[in-house]
Design an enzyme around this catalytic site. Structure first.
Site, mmCIF file in Angstrom:
data_model
loop_
_atom_site.group_PDB
_atom_site.id
_atom_site.type_symbol
_atom_site.label_atom_id
_atom_site.label_comp_id
_atom_site.label_asym_id
_atom_site.label_seq_id
_atom_site.Cartn_x
_atom_site.Cartn_y
_atom_site.Cartn_z
ATOM 1 N N ARG A 117 0.954 -1.337 0.380
ATOM 2 C CA ARG A 117 0.255 -0.371 -0.208
ATOM 3 C C ARG A 117 1.262 1.478 -0.145
ATOM 4 O O ARG A 117 1.557 1.493 0.672
ATOM 5 C CB ARG A 117 -0.799 0.077 0.683
ATOM 6 C CG ARG A 117 -1.753 1.046 1.333
ATOM 7 C CD ARG A 117 -2.638 1.244 3.076
ATOM 8 N NE ARG A 117 -1.858 2.450 3.268
ATOM 9 C CZ ARG A 117 -1.788 1.792 4.936
ATOM 10 N NH1 ARG A 117 -1.831 0.113 5.833
ATOM 11 N NH2 ARG A 117 -0.840 2.267 5.341
ATOM 12 N N HIS A 154 -3.501 4.253 5.065
ATOM 13 C CA HIS A 154 -4.668 4.003 5.009
ATOM 14 C C HIS A 154 -5.901 4.037 4.548
ATOM 15 O O HIS A 154 -7.205 3.565 3.495
ATOM 16 C CB HIS A 154 -4.671 3.267 6.395
ATOM 17 C CG HIS A 154 -6.102 2.203 6.777
ATOM 18 N ND1 HIS A 154 -6.141 1.094 6.096
ATOM 19 C CD2 HIS A 154 -6.707 2.527 7.179
ATOM 20 C CE1 HIS A 154 -6.510 0.507 6.931
ATOM 21 N NE2 HIS A 154 -7.975 1.284 7.476
ATOM 22 N N TYR A 167 4.509 4.925 11.545
ATOM 23 C CA TYR A 167 4.670 3.669 12.088
ATOM 24 C C TYR A 167 5.805 3.749 10.728
ATOM 25 O O TYR A 167 5.728 2.079 10.130
ATOM 26 C CB TYR A 167 3.227 2.889 12.128
ATOM 27 C CG TYR A 167 1.865 3.199 10.708
ATOM 28 C CD1 TYR A 167 2.301 2.244 9.570
ATOM 29 C CD2 TYR A 167 1.148 4.187 11.425
ATOM 30 C CE1 TYR A 167 2.027 2.491 8.870
ATOM 31 C CE2 TYR A 167 0.382 4.049 9.854
ATOM 32 C CZ TYR A 167 0.350 3.648 8.904
ATOM 33 O OH TYR A 167 -0.698 3.826 8.115
HETATM 34 C C1 LIG Z 1 -13.008 -6.104 12.784
HETATM 35 C C2 LIG Z 1 -13.158 -4.798 12.417
HETATM 36 N N1 LIG Z 1 -12.120 -4.159 13.523
HETATM 37 C C3 LIG Z 1 -11.264 -3.439 13.310
HETATM 38 C C4 LIG Z 1 -11.550 -2.004 11.765
HETATM 39 C C5 LIG Z 1 -10.770 -1.379 11.893
HETATM 40 N N2 LIG Z 1 -9.882 -1.132 10.902
HETATM 41 C C6 LIG Z 1 -10.225 -0.573 9.160
HETATM 42 S S1 LIG Z 1 -9.193 -1.528 8.520
HETATM 43 C C7 LIG Z 1 -8.076 -2.313 9.253
HETATM 44 C C8 LIG Z 1 -7.488 -3.316 9.011
HETATM 45 C C9 LIG Z 1 -6.942 -3.559 7.792
HETATM 46 O O1 LIG Z 1 -6.075 -4.332 7.073
HETATM 47 P P1 LIG Z 1 -6.535 -5.111 6.487
HETATM 48 O O2 LIG Z 1 -6.977 -6.235 6.433
HETATM 49 O O3 LIG Z 1 -4.704 -5.777 6.173
HETATM 50 O O4 LIG Z 1 -6.622 -4.370 4.969
HETATM 51 P P2 LIG Z 1 -6.453 -3.161 4.461
HETATM 52 O O5 LIG Z 1 -6.641 -2.279 4.994
HETATM 53 O O6 LIG Z 1 -4.741 -3.225 4.288
HETATM 54 O O7 LIG Z 1 -6.337 -3.426 2.864
HETATM 55 C C10 LIG Z 1 -8.817 -2.047 10.776
HETATM 56 C C11 LIG Z 1 -8.135 -2.658 11.853
HETATM 57 C C12 LIG Z 1 -12.637 -2.847 11.462
HETATM 58 N N3 LIG Z 1 -12.789 -2.217 10.396
HETATM 59 N N4 LIG Z 1 -13.090 -3.946 11.634
#
Ligand SMILES: Cc1ncc(C[n+]2csc(CCOP(=O)(O)OP(=O)(O)O)c2C)c(N)n1
Lengths: 324, 360
Positions: free
Chosen positions: B262, B266, B275
């Site tokens: 990425r 985020h 980070y």
């Molecule tokens: C169940 C849940 N916990 C926490 C969050 C907050 N949150 C949103 S995105 C994220 C990280 C997701 O990472 P990943 O699955 O690797 O997907 P990426 O964002 O890197 O595409 C978090 C912790 C959420 N949306 N849903």
């Protein structure tokens, strides 16, 4: 005394408790290096290191389940759920395990842990970053539920929660994390769980509320004052156990209770308060008990300002109570 | 590419310099490949516009896809119209590859009267017409859903395959493991497409799992896992094509891990400097999937710098025009709050709706 925002008061409580007691562990998604997405745990990783400030895998069920294991061992974990909206992933662990471990072990084990979660609307976060899920947890015997609305209370209540012998769900009104500032003493003090705060005295109507709604209620009370209506505002602070005595006192005084919360009305915490008043103080009432709450829809993305109780809706309820 | 081959490295077709592994080149016409390239560029440009619009306060929030276009566009081009997509919130390039007009995406972003989600959610998009389920914000929820959908299609004897997208963070959730287990047990026609972009907000890959790859987790659930270079559009296309065809033949699920990065934050609410080092980001910029595919096309004489300049210009104009139009549309009416809660409105909601109209 330093004037700091609510989020920083939370940070201070965590920091001081971690310094005081090495059993206190902070864990959750992004709480370490990132300092939490709302920066409530900022600087803790640097001060206490990765063993006490744990960036966990993305797994709410395991976060709270693992916290329970640590608590049973004898630690004092403070688990963060990044948004209250994601607590449902850990719901089974919370209601079936954490809430019941004392009972089902005949008192041999307990779960002295805290689950912190930012909750509520007002940040344009849409339906999965805005919910107020407190009622699910209040409904579950074995859990305590706390919601501060000022920096002073946030710190004092969080310290009480960390020291409590039972699991405490600690919901933080994220919309006022930065906007509400207040005096917070450095160092140790507590605000007891189960005791409300009288925000404003009045004689005609009682607004019984908590969280960010305290400020909407205060604004509505000001407006009502100009119309010659004297409004009392009670901030419950603890939802379970709640301050029944203070509720009775204010109802006896004004006879017109209005309960205000962001969560949807049906089976919301207001229903419990209404029933409590009806059971104990019905003869003091001079108007029906009124609830001003979120509508019974999922939390909307657009028009959230219309969904959330605001000054206007509260004022409307005040007038209704007075003209009954 | 099997899990054992994973030990050797991620499956790759186009090298960084644009040269190709001829033996593994998928059967794609020139026009198909140029369409894939166009989709990547369109996704990248729209993404950059949305980031800018958010900073100006014109749209609420955006989860950028910069750097992950090969994984998304490549995999989505391997789908047939009958297939169904169960995305996460970062999948705008998938929608573009699926043929969703950017006007629709912008109506959603601006929550105007033509927002297909009626202003109810900030999931990027969702549409029955394009067979895209709106992304759930809670991480990982779409994964079991995709399995159930695939099982139902199988029960009905239909040929539709479900593909679900998720990040490395999502693989820590029970939802992921439970869904893979179901898919293995019931041989569901589903493709699990994990974009390992190496971060879940601030948490690096090493905080999600102790295994070297996500792909190898498939073994434990009794089916094939594939590790692919997520910045190589042809590798992503080929791996997905194989998995989709396998599922369609009734041979069960596949887990694909597209190893990528990425490049952006985020979401618009994030500050990655808290980070990670900028040097790391720069290193990955050199592996930019769009630049790589362009080199490949240029090398083969299918594309030129002039073509490229023209394409960018054209896309810029399209996007600007569509933004202007989307922003000019009417906002949603206040009582849309009460729409879509149930199939027909119960009395208490009607009452609340009346109260709202009385008060505004
Ligand atoms: C169940 C849940 N916990 C926490 C969050 C907050 N949150 C949103 S995105 C994220 C990280 C997701 O990472 P990943 O699955 O690797 O997907 P990426 O964002 O890197 O595409 C978090 C912790 C959420 N949306 N849903």
């Amino acid at each position: 005394m330093a004037v700091i925002p609510l989020a920083q008061a939370i940070n201070q409580a965590l920091r001081e408790e971690m310094r005081r007691d090495d059993r206190v562990i902070v864990m959750g998604e992004d709480v370490g290096r990132r300092g939490g997405v709302f920066l409530c745990t900022e600087g803790l990783y640097e001060e206490f290191g990765p063993d006490r400030v744990i960036d966990t895998p993305l797994a709410e069920s395991a976060i709270v389940g693992v916290a329970l294991g640590m608590a049973i061992y004898g630690l004092r974990p403070v688990a963060e759920i990044q948004f209250a909206d994601f607590i449902y992933g850990g719901f089974d662990q919370i209601v079936s395990n954490i809430a019941k471990i004392r009972y089902r072990s005949g008192g041999q084990f307990s779960a002295p842990l805290v689950i912190r979660a930012p909750y509520g609307g007002g940040v344009k976060g849409g339906l999965h970053h805005s919910q107020s899920p407190e009622a699910y947890f209040i409904h579950t015997a074995g859990l305590k539920v706390v919601i501060p609305s000022t920096p002073y209370d946030a710190k004092g209540l969080l310290i009480s929660a960390i020291r409590d012998e039972d699991p405490v769900i600690f919901f933080e009104p994220k919309r006022i994390y930065r906007s509400v500032k207040g005096e917070v003493p450095e160092g140790d003090y507590t605000v007891p769980i189960g005791v409300s705060r009288l925000v404003r005295e009045g004689s005609d109507v009682s607004l019984i509320t908590y969280g960010a709604m305290v400020y909407e209620c205060e604004a509505a009370a000001e407006k009502a004052e100009k119309e010659g209506i004297s409004v009392e505002v009670l901030d419950l602070r603890s939802l379970l156990p709640f301050d029944g005595e203070a509720i009775i006192k204010t109802v006896r005084k004004t006879g017109r209770p209005i309960i205000v919360h962001e969560a949807p009305k049906i089976c919301g915490f207001g229903a419990e308060i209404a029933a409590f008043i009806a059971e104990r103080e019905i003869l003091s009432l001079q108007s029906p008990i009124i609830r001003v709450a979120g509508y019974d829809t999922p939390f909307p993305l657009v028009h959230e300002h219309l969904y959330l109780p605001n000054e206007r809706r509260i004022l409307d309820a005040i007038r209704k109570a007075i003209s009954f | 590419m099997s899990i054992i081959e994973c030990a050797m490295g991620a499956f790759q077709i186009i090298s960084l310099d644009g040269s190709a592994d001829e033996e593994h080149l998928p059967e794609l016409s020139t026009s198909q490949m140029l369409k894939m390239y166009r989709d990547m560029v369109l996704a990248r440009r729209l993404d950059s516009w949305l980031m800018r619009l958010q900073r100006m306060g014109r749209v609420a929030i955006h989860a950028p896809s910069e750097g992950q276009e090969a994984a998304m566009v490549g995999s989505a081009h391997a789908l047939e119209t009958e297939d169904w997509v169960f995305p996460s919130y970062r999948e705008m390039p998938v929608y573009i590859a699926r043929g969703v007009p950017i006007s629709e995406l912008l109506n959603r972003q601006f929550s105007n009267e033509e927002d297909p989600l009626h202003g109810h959610d900030m999931a990027v998009y969702g549409s029955r017409r394009y067979q895209i389920i709106p992304a759930p914000v809670p991480v990982g929820m779409q994964i079991p859903m995709a399995v159930g959908f695939a099982m139902a299609a199988k029960y009905r004897g239909e040929k539709a395959v479900a593909i679900t997208y998720f990040g490395d963070g999502a693989t820590s959730k029970g939802d992921f493991h439970e869904a893979l287990n179901f898919a293995g047990v019931f041989k569901a026609p589903v493709v699990f497409f994990c974009q390992n972009n190496q971060y879940a907000i601030s948490c690096p890959y090493s905080r999600q799992t102790a295994t070297k790859t996500i792909a190898e987790k498939a073994v434990a659930y009794g089916f094939e896992g594939v590790w692919v270079d997520g910045n190589d559009i042809l590798a992503c296309y080929s791996a997905t094509k194989r998995a989709i065809e396998k599922a369609r033949r009734g041979e069960g699920p596949t887990l694909i891990e597209a190893f990528t990065y990425r490049l952006g934050p985020h979401t618009t609410a994030d500050d990655p400097s808290r980070y990670r080092e900028q040097a790391e980001v720069e290193k990955w910029r050199e592996k930019d999937p769009i630049a790589r595919f362009k080199r490949f096309l240029v090398r083969r004489g299918l594309w030129s710098e002039e073509d490229d300049a023209k394409l960018y210009e054209e896309i810029e104009e399209d996007i600007k025009r569509e933004i202007e139009q989307a922003e000019r549309k009417q906002p949603l009416r206040p009582d849309v709050i009460f729409a879509d809660v149930y199939g027909s409105e119960p009395w208490h909601l009607a009452e609340e709706r009346d109260e709202l109209s009385r008060l505004i």
